[in-house]
Scaffold this motif. Structure first.
Motif, PDB file in Angstrom:
ATOM      1  N   LYS A   1     -38.776   0.790  -5.340  1.00  0.00           N
ATOM      2  CA  LYS A   1     -37.371   0.395  -5.149  1.00  0.00           C
ATOM      3  C   LYS A   1     -36.513   1.054  -6.224  1.00  0.00           C
ATOM      4  O   LYS A   1     -36.871   1.022  -7.402  1.00  0.00           O
ATOM      5  CB  LYS A   1     -37.224  -1.123  -5.242  1.00  0.00           C
TER       6      LYS A   1
ATOM      7  N   ASN B   1     -28.975   3.721 -14.511  1.00  0.00           N
ATOM      8  CA  ASN B   1     -27.773   3.278 -15.235  1.00  0.00           C
ATOM      9  C   ASN B   1     -26.664   4.317 -15.188  1.00  0.00           C
ATOM     10  O   ASN B   1     -25.506   3.997 -15.409  1.00  0.00           O
ATOM     11  CB  ASN B   1     -28.116   2.948 -16.696  1.00  0.00           C
TER      12      ASN B   1
ATOM     13  N   ASP C   1     -26.668  -3.111 -12.414  1.00  0.00           N
ATOM     14  CA  ASP C   1     -25.976  -4.370 -12.117  1.00  0.00           C
ATOM     15  C   ASP C   1     -26.770  -5.240 -11.146  1.00  0.00           C
ATOM     16  O   ASP C   1     -26.546  -6.457 -11.074  1.00  0.00           O
ATOM     17  CB  ASP C   1     -24.586  -4.089 -11.521  1.00  0.00           C
ATOM     18  N   ASP C   2     -27.649  -4.620 -10.343  1.00  0.00           N
ATOM     19  CA  ASP C   2     -28.407  -5.376  -9.336  1.00  0.00           C
ATOM     20  C   ASP C   2     -29.785  -5.803  -9.845  1.00  0.00           C
ATOM     21  O   ASP C   2     -30.573  -6.392  -9.100  1.00  0.00           O
ATOM     22  CB  ASP C   2     -28.600  -4.518  -8.069  1.00  0.00           C
ATOM     23  N   TYR C   3     -30.072  -5.481 -11.119  1.00  0.00           N
ATOM     24  CA  TYR C   3     -31.404  -5.786 -11.657  1.00  0.00           C
ATOM     25  C   TYR C   3     -31.554  -7.263 -12.000  1.00  0.00           C
ATOM     26  O   TYR C   3     -30.641  -7.874 -12.558  1.00  0.00           O
ATOM     27  CB  TYR C   3     -31.655  -4.945 -12.925  1.00  0.00           C
ATOM     28  N   SER C   4     -32.689  -7.835 -11.624  1.00  0.00           N
ATOM     29  CA  SER C   4     -33.067  -9.141 -12.182  1.00  0.00           C
ATOM     30  C   SER C   4     -34.546  -9.054 -12.562  1.00  0.00           C
ATOM     31  O   SER C   4     -35.296  -8.256 -11.999  1.00  0.00           O
ATOM     32  CB  SER C   4     -32.808 -10.276 -11.186  1.00  0.00           C
TER      33      SER C   4
ATOM     34  N   LEU D   1     -32.751   0.907  -7.836  1.00  0.00           N
ATOM     35  CA  LEU D   1     -31.570   0.043  -7.843  1.00  0.00           C
ATOM     36  C   LEU D   1     -30.692   0.354  -9.041  1.00  0.00           C
ATOM     37  O   LEU D   1     -31.142   1.005  -9.998  1.00  0.00           O
ATOM     38  CB  LEU D   1     -31.979  -1.430  -7.842  1.00  0.00           C
ATOM     39  N   TRP D   2     -29.452  -0.083  -8.964  1.00  0.00           N
ATOM     40  CA  TRP D   2     -28.536   0.093 -10.092  1.00  0.00           C
ATOM     41  C   TRP D   2     -28.670  -1.085 -11.045  1.00  0.00           C
ATOM     42  O   TRP D   2     -29.033  -2.194 -10.648  1.00  0.00           O
ATOM     43  CB  TRP D   2     -27.092   0.250  -9.599  1.00  0.00           C
TER      44      TRP D   2
ATOM     45  N   VAL E   1     -34.726   1.492 -12.310  1.00  0.00           N
ATOM     46  CA  VAL E   1     -33.379   0.943 -12.488  1.00  0.00           C
ATOM     47  C   VAL E   1     -32.504   2.049 -13.077  1.00  0.00           C
ATOM     48  O   VAL E   1     -32.755   2.523 -14.185  1.00  0.00           O
ATOM     49  CB  VAL E   1     -33.407  -0.278 -13.438  1.00  0.00           C
TER      50      VAL E   1
ATOM     51  N   ARG F   1     -40.460  -0.278  -9.569  1.00  0.00           N
ATOM     52  CA  ARG F   1     -38.990  -0.156  -9.442  1.00  0.00           C
ATOM     53  C   ARG F   1     -38.456   0.844 -10.476  1.00  0.00           C
ATOM     54  O   ARG F   1     -39.014   0.990 -11.563  1.00  0.00           O
ATOM     55  CB  ARG F   1     -38.317  -1.499  -9.698  1.00  0.00           C
TER      56      ARG F   1
ATOM     57  N   HIS G   1     -31.165  -9.630 -20.225  1.00  0.00           N
ATOM     58  CA  HIS G   1     -32.355 -10.033 -19.443  1.00  0.00           C
ATOM     59  C   HIS G   1     -33.576 -10.359 -20.300  1.00  0.00           C
ATOM     60  O   HIS G   1     -34.625 -10.709 -19.764  1.00  0.00           O
ATOM     61  CB  HIS G   1     -32.734  -8.909 -18.470  1.00  0.00           C
TER      62      HIS G   1
END
Ligand SMILES: CC(C)(COP(=O)(O)OP(=O)(O)OC[C@H]1O[C@@H](n2cnc3c(N)ncnc32)[C@H](O)[C@@H]1OP(=O)(O)O)[C@@H](O)C(=O)NCCC(=O)NCCS
Length: 242
Positions: free
Chosen positions: A80, A47, A85-88, A82-83, A45, A43, A115
């Motif tokens: 993937k 920012n 805010d959508d990270y877990s 992702l931004w 991420v 992934r 996190h």
């Protein structure tokens, strides 16, 4: 033939997933190092929006190149993107900082606080780091670099390809050292300094916080914090703002 593909697929399945926070033109070097230690990029991420650069590839181009190479090895995994805010957290993933310098600190504070993410050092398999030297959190060491004994490399600093760090160097956090740099012994590089490609630093010198050594410079004297030095021998050209 099918057996070969199966073998490749099994090898990819056994690889460790990495998540990259932020991205930079060094994307390919990071990915090379990930694969060299038996991982793959799972992934990215993001920012911030990617800055406009006058030349060179964009993040999407680099990603597509990586993705098609990954497919050619029999791995159907889709990286993937992702931004933040959508990270877990995915506990299987190893985290990597995808860009460098003091400007990364707010992102690091956020992902650590929100996190609990930690960033182990990542060293390309072809680099040689003395076991008597210490790499702190999130350090990256690129292909073919050598770190001599008794050095300390501060958190999130980056040592690019084919660089030699002499013995007893003290490198503070968020330092960026370009390709093919040579530092002699007992050099102290303060936080956030940048060393351009191919520069040489004499022994027992201090490069001040936030200083910048231009490409190809030969540094024979201490560098004041925030100064840009260039040339052979290097002289101060200006004081950098911010
Ligand atoms: C230093 C650098 C960032 C330019 O910064 P800048 O703020 O745009 O500086 P300028 O181009 O205004 O140059 C300032 C002065 O330094 C001189 N200078 C800049 N880079 C120089 C270099 N590599 N060697 C000799 N002199 C240099 C300029 O000629 C100018 O001198 P002057 O004031 O006497 O006319 C750039 O030249 C450089 O060396 N980048 C390194 C890039 C690198 O290593 N990337 C790693 C890739 S992975």
């Amino acid at each position: 033939m099918a057996a070969i593909w199966r073998k490749l697929r099994d090898r990819v399945k056994a690889m460790k997933p990495f998540v990259m926070f932020g991205t930079h033109p060094l994307f390919g070097d990071y990915v090379d190092a990930i694969h060299a230690v038996g991982g793959y990029l799972s992934r990215v991420v993001l920012n911030v929006q990617e800055p406009q650069r006058p030349a060179g590839q964009k993040f999407q181009d680099r990603l597509e190149k990586y993705q098609s190479w990954l497919r050619a090895t029999g791995c159907s995994t889709q990286v993937k993107v992702l931004w933040l805010d959508d990270y877990s957290v995915d506990p299987d993933e190893t985290a990597l900082l995808g860009f460098r310098g003091t400007k990364a600190q707010p992102l690091l504070d956020l992902v650590k606080e929100r996190h609990g993410v930690t960033f182990p050092p990542l060293v390309h398999r072809s680099a040689m780091v003395s076991p008597m030297s210490e790499l702190h959190e999130g350090v990256f060491v690129g292909a073919g670099s050598v770190i001599a004994p008794n050095c300390s490399v501060g958190s999130f600093s980056l040592i690019n390809r084919g660089t030699t760090i002499g013995h007893d160097n003290l490198i503070e956090p968020h330092v960026v050292i370009g390709p093919s740099v040579q530092t002699a012994s007992s050099v102290h590089i303060e936080s956030g300094a940048v060393l351009g490609i191919g520069c040489t630093i004499r022994e027992h010198l201090v490069l001040g916080a936030g200083s910048y050594v231009a490409a190809g410079a030969v540094v024979l004297k201490h560098v004041e914090p925030g100064h840009l030095v260039a040339g052979v021998p290097a002289v101060s050209k200006k004081v950098l703002s911010g």
